[in-house]
Scaffold this motif. Sequence first.
Motif, PDB file in Angstrom:
ATOM      1  N   ARG A  19      18.312  15.168  19.079  1.00  0.00           N
ATOM      2  CA  ARG A  19      17.497  15.834  19.397  1.00  0.00           C
ATOM      3  C   ARG A  19      16.221  16.653  19.745  1.00  0.00           C
ATOM      4  O   ARG A  19      15.778  16.739  18.143  1.00  0.00           O
ATOM      5  N   TRP A  36       6.447  13.198  25.977  1.00  0.00           N
ATOM      6  CA  TRP A  36       7.273  12.805  24.431  1.00  0.00           C
ATOM      7  C   TRP A  36       6.821  10.642  25.024  1.00  0.00           C
ATOM      8  O   TRP A  36       7.015  10.265  25.709  1.00  0.00           O
ATOM      9  N   SER A  49       8.977   9.826  28.684  1.00  0.00           N
ATOM     10  CA  SER A  49       9.387  11.203  29.396  1.00  0.00           C
ATOM     11  C   SER A  49       8.278  11.967  29.272  1.00  0.00           C
ATOM     12  O   SER A  49       7.233  11.774  29.228  1.00  0.00           O
ATOM     13  N   TYR A  60      11.046   8.424  33.419  1.00  0.00           N
ATOM     14  CA  TYR A  60      11.417   7.732  32.149  1.00  0.00           C
ATOM     15  C   TYR A  60      11.126   6.571  32.345  1.00  0.00           C
ATOM     16  O   TYR A  60      11.462   5.934  33.285  1.00  0.00           O
ATOM     17  N   PHE A  68      17.827   8.706  27.476  1.00  0.00           N
ATOM     18  CA  PHE A  68      17.315  10.077  27.191  1.00  0.00           C
ATOM     19  C   PHE A  68      17.229  11.009  28.312  1.00  0.00           C
ATOM     20  O   PHE A  68      17.362  11.113  29.691  1.00  0.00           O
ATOM     21  N   ILE A  70      14.941  14.736  29.071  1.00  0.00           N
ATOM     22  CA  ILE A  70      13.683  15.806  29.145  1.00  0.00           C
ATOM     23  C   ILE A  70      14.457  16.830  29.395  1.00  0.00           C
ATOM     24  O   ILE A  70      14.665  16.747  30.401  1.00  0.00           O
ATOM     25  N   LEU A  81      13.608  16.376  24.067  1.00  0.00           N
ATOM     26  CA  LEU A  81      14.044  15.027  24.250  1.00  0.00           C
ATOM     27  C   LEU A  81      15.479  14.878  23.675  1.00  0.00           C
ATOM     28  O   LEU A  81      15.717  14.655  22.211  1.00  0.00           O
ATOM     29  N   TYR A  94       7.884   9.344  17.444  1.00  0.00           N
ATOM     30  CA  TYR A  94       8.088   9.843  18.754  1.00  0.00           C
ATOM     31  C   TYR A  94       6.648  11.225  18.367  1.00  0.00           C
ATOM     32  O   TYR A  94       6.826  12.200  17.859  1.00  0.00           O
ATOM     33  N   CYS A  96       4.887  14.172  21.091  1.00  0.00           N
ATOM     34  CA  CYS A  96       5.108  14.999  22.174  1.00  0.00           C
ATOM     35  C   CYS A  96       3.616  15.703  23.091  1.00  0.00           C
ATOM     36  O   CYS A  96       2.540  15.430  21.716  1.00  0.00           O
TER      37      CYS A  96
END
Length: 125
Positions: A19, A36, A49, A60, A68, A70, A81, A94, A96
Amino acid sequence: EVQLQASGGGLVQTGGSLRLSCTTSGFTFDDYAIGWFRQAPGKEREGVSCISRYDGSIYYSSSVKGRFTISSDNTKKTFYLQMNSLNPADTALYYCTAHPTCEWAVVPKLRPAHLGRGTLVTVSS
């Protein structure tokens, strides 16, 4: 000053879950689409997402849909996420983001207005 701080990355085995969290400050949280994207070495950025503030719709990418999720806690100005059923293809940095729309998610060359440092997700086989 706008700040987005992603966390929660790590090493996980195939089939596992992680997460990610993104804490934010310095902008009106409710006014921005949040989401993300990820980038693996040698590959193009992929919008994973995004939550649209215009109509609340959620995007997505096809590669993560169904695995996944969000979500957002507007009171904490934090979004998440949840990543389930991870596989090695999910290995990436990843990031944000916050942007007026979710357009960046489908236009790889469009840079989001705000983004934080990436958090690394590594999925071992």
